[in-house]
Design an enzyme around this catalytic site. Structure first.
Site, PDB file in Angstrom:
ATOM      1  N   THR A   1       0.956  -1.114   0.023  1.00 44.70           N
ATOM      2  CA  THR A   1      -0.052   0.088  -0.224  1.00 44.70           C
ATOM      3  C   THR A   1       1.001   1.341  -0.087  1.00 44.70           C
ATOM      4  O   THR A   1       1.996   1.163   0.399  1.00 44.70           O
ATOM      5  CB  THR A   1      -0.926   0.099   1.334  1.00 44.70           C
ATOM      6  OG1 THR A   1      -1.820   1.172   1.291  1.00 44.70           O
ATOM      7  CG2 THR A   1      -0.156  -0.068   2.436  1.00 44.70           C
TER       8      THR A   1
ATOM      9  N   TYR B   1      -2.093   0.133  10.693  1.00 46.65           N
ATOM     10  CA  TYR B   1      -2.345  -0.563   9.142  1.00 46.65           C
ATOM     11  C   TYR B   1      -1.111  -0.160   8.736  1.00 46.65           C
ATOM     12  O   TYR B   1      -0.230  -0.942   7.817  1.00 46.65           O
ATOM     13  CB  TYR B   1      -3.516   0.195   8.624  1.00 46.65           C
ATOM     14  CG  TYR B   1      -3.619  -0.228   7.171  1.00 46.65           C
ATOM     15  CD1 TYR B   1      -3.988  -1.636   6.662  1.00 46.65           C
ATOM     16  CD2 TYR B   1      -3.389   0.644   6.063  1.00 46.65           C
ATOM     17  CE1 TYR B   1      -4.247  -1.966   5.396  1.00 46.65           C
ATOM     18  CE2 TYR B   1      -3.472   0.484   4.897  1.00 46.65           C
ATOM     19  CZ  TYR B   1      -3.774  -0.935   4.308  1.00 46.65           C
ATOM     20  OH  TYR B   1      -3.775  -1.313   3.197  1.00 46.65           O
TER      21      TYR B   1
END
Length: 680
Positions: free
Chosen positions: A452, A495
């Site tokens: 990501t 995250y």
């Protein structure tokens, strides 16, 4: 001798079921939170305890005055009356026999008078052959127990209620036969049975199957009381290894057990701060027996029951493990039922590949993607319903894999802030499990990982220029090309940390273990088969809300910029990396739509308004942690190394997604504006 039930005894095949849930004094809010979901699950019964000890403690009477009517007014309730008040116990413990044996029957009589209109059956004690519930060291021949329960059962029956003998745990036919010899079985209307096949190590050597144990129980019971029913008052499966699919399978199996009622233990996990089994030992299995987590997050079992009951659960658990021909070399996609995974799988299957879909189906809607794949491609789709956190469960999947796309993840920043440990277990440990399974298989299968752009952090060091509709970097090079792979890593939010750790492990396995790996750090991917939510998949989420005529929440001012990429272009990138893995092993690539597809949230909302033909109800809130004012990927490395480029302009892609949603999610119930000519 092994005795099995005959088919005429199989009352449980009606597929009715109940749950067990203990409520502690004062848990008003928890009760109100859990009860609607228990009812929504299709449960017909609820078993809970009515502790004699707690009733006589300060505030206990008021608690049960609220609890029993609240539960019994909504569902067929089975109260389990147990636990001696320590002040009345011969041993000073709640597991001890009362000094006055008749006192228990008197309390049962009081309960029937006070609450009896809320139930038909009453359970007398719990796990009487378990030292923690009945101190049989002080009652070695169970004379005190039989006298106590016998008096209570006789009186309950005399008053018109139907007594249930608490289930032994573990099942002991000699103890059960003793209950018959002592006359106890003749005065009850049902007997309980507890069994947790697959969960407790203690059962591995003694468990002979439901038919054998219940058949033996029935044979004994028929000698003393042919009319008495057998109830499974506790059975379940702990998800302490994160094998939620196996829990769902065990539930379906339990529904076919030849018993008259079934109670699944339990609805909710035990909170980690609550001692289990009176604090005598710690075993993680005790804490994960629920259909939902301790903070009410549904596991697969609860979600499927609430979505569609037993038929829905049967449809999903019917999916088989892979049945590959000998010598086959499939491609494994973890998270293969998800948005990107299902599109990638479809692309590979269209070219004749065998694809193993490893997925825990945790995300609502993804089972529809799996059904779509199996309908289109039949036996070349091999579903494995497992969780990457369950290393023992996933290792066999990688034995013959020729390549692995690792897409399974916890994908929401917001969820990571609430459940950082779960986030790490999935993204960090789950990735290690995949890498180790590949290494153990010894085939040096390529592993391509979905990372990501959050590994670059919030990019708060960039100087931004604010315009009417967007933020743009002051740096002209970044403004024209975006963020490149040489940007220093700066993890933020749990995250970002968990994905960043996984990102680095995947790259290191190419160095340390010569496994051909590569990493794609993705921007915002969108397209068909995406079930967007407020926390993840914002483009699809906005479109879905707009088509439903519902308000859209925006965090921040909406001027944040992302480079959106259609999933077809993303699939092409993943396949290009696999096709050239020998050349790019150990490398990382940014993957996004680039400067040509850089749009602000506000710009996307304006385009959605033109698609649906009406103004959107937008509501603004505070910025979320770690949110980047600007992220546009410089995908030039993918172009230079592999010749990849994004081909679908964001407006054309947005229309494509809207058309797909109109046809497949709304089935023509909504109408988009006529197509306009947009850039190719």
């Amino acid at each position: 001798m092994t005795v099995s039930f005959s088919s005429d005894r199989s009352a449980a095949k009606t597929k009715t079921y109940g749950f067990v849930e203990w409520f502690r004094p004062g848990e008003f809010e928890r009760t109100e939170r859990l009860l609607p979901d228990i009812l929504a699950s299709g449960a017909s019964y609820l078993r809970t305890h009515l502790s004699w000890a707690e009733y006589l403690a300060p505030g206990g009477e008021a608690w049960f005055d609220w609890l029993i009517p609240r539960l019994g007014g909504q569902i067929d309730l089975l109260p389990c009356i147990h636990y001696t008040p320590p002040s009345m116990s011969r041993t000073g413990r709640s597991s001890g026999a009362p000094r006055d044996i008749k006192a228990y029957a008197d309390f049962v009589d009081h309960v029937l008078t006070r609450y009896g209109r809320y139930f038909e059956f009453v359970e007398l004690w719990n796990e009487p052959n378990n030292l923690l519930d009945w101190d049989w060291r002080e009652d070695g021949d169970f004379q005190l127990f039989c006298e106590m329960i016998g008096k209570a059962a006789y009186w309950a029956k005399h008053r018109g209620w139907r007594p249930v003998l608490g289930g032994p745990c573990p099942f002991d036919p000699y103890w059960f036969n003793l209950m018959g010899d002592r006359g106890l079985l003749s005065v009850v209307d049902a007997v309980g049975f507890h069994g947790f096949p697959g969960t407790w190590d203690s059962e591995e050597g003694t468990w002979g199957g439901w038919d054998m144990h219940l058949g033996e129980m029935r044979r004994i019971l028929d000698r003393f009381n042919e009319d008495a029913q057998i109830w499974i008052t506790e059975t379940g499966y702990s998800t302490w290894r994160n094998d939620e699919t196996e829990q769902a399978r065990r539930f379906i199996k339990a529904l076919s057990v030849p018993a008259d009622r079934l109670f699944w233990y339990s609805w909710a996990d035990v909170a980690p701060d609550i001692p289990v089994q009176e604090g005598l030992w710690f075993d993680p299995r005790h804490y994960h027996l629920g259909a939902v987590t301790h903070d009410n997050q549904p596991k697969l079992l609860a979600r499927l029951l609430i979505e569609g009951g037993v038929p829905r659960l049967e449809d999903i658990t019917r999916l088989a493990a892979p049945n590959l021909a000998k010598g086959s070399a499939p491609i494994v996609i973890t998270g293969g039922s998800g948005f990107i995974g299902s599109n990638l799988a479809d692309s590979l299957l269209l070219e004749g590949e065998d694809v193993v879909i490893l997925d825990n189906l945790n995300r609502p809607g993804v089972d529809q993607n799996l059904a779509w794949l199996t309908e289109r491609h039949g036996k070349r789709v091999h579903p494995v319903l497992s969780d990457i956190r369950d290393v023992r469960g996933i290792e066999p999947v990688f034995t013959d894999a020729k390549a692995v796309f690792h897409l399974a993840a916890q994908t929401a920043v917001t969820t990571s802030l609430v459940h950082p440990i779960d986030d790490f277990e999935t993204n960090g440990r789950g990735t290690i499990n995949v890498l180790e399974a590949v290494r153990k298989a010894g085939r040096q299968a390529p592993v391509i990982f979905a990372s990501t752009n959050k590994v670059y952090g919030s990019l708060d060091d960039l100087i931004m220029v604010e315009t009417d509709y967007s933020y743009v970097p002051q740096d002209a090079a970044i403004r024209s090309r975006g963020i490149a792979e040489d940007r220093p890593l700066r993890f933020c939010t749990p995250y970002g940390c968990s994905k960043g750790v996984a990102d680095q492990y995947v790259l290191d396995y190419a160095k340390s273990f010569a496994i051909p790996t590569a990493v794609l750090r993705m921007s915002c991917i969108y397209g068909p088969r995406q079930f967007g939510t407020e926390d993840q998949g914002w483009v699809a989420h906005f479109l879905i809300r707009a088509l439903q005529g519902e308000p859209i929440s925006i965090y921040g001012n909406g001027k944040q910029v992302r480079d959106v990429l259609h999933v077809d272009d993303a699939v092409a990138a993943y396949r290009a990396v696999l096709g050239n893995i020998g050349k790019v092993r150990g490398q990382v690539f940014n993957l996004g739509g680039g400067a040509n597809n850089a749009v602000s949230v506000l710009t996307v909302l304006r385009e959605i308004e033109s698609l649906v033909g009406h103004p959107l109800d937008t509501r603004f809130g505070d910025w979320r942690a770690g949110d980047q004012y600007y992220f546009v990927a410089d995908a030039g490395k993918l172009t230079r190394e592999l010749g990849w480029q994004s081909n679908i302009h964001w407006k054309a892609g947005l229309r494509h997604l809207a058309d797909w949603l109109e046809e497949h999610r709304f089935a023509g119930r909504v109408r988009l504006q006529p197509r306009k000519k947009v850039p190719a």
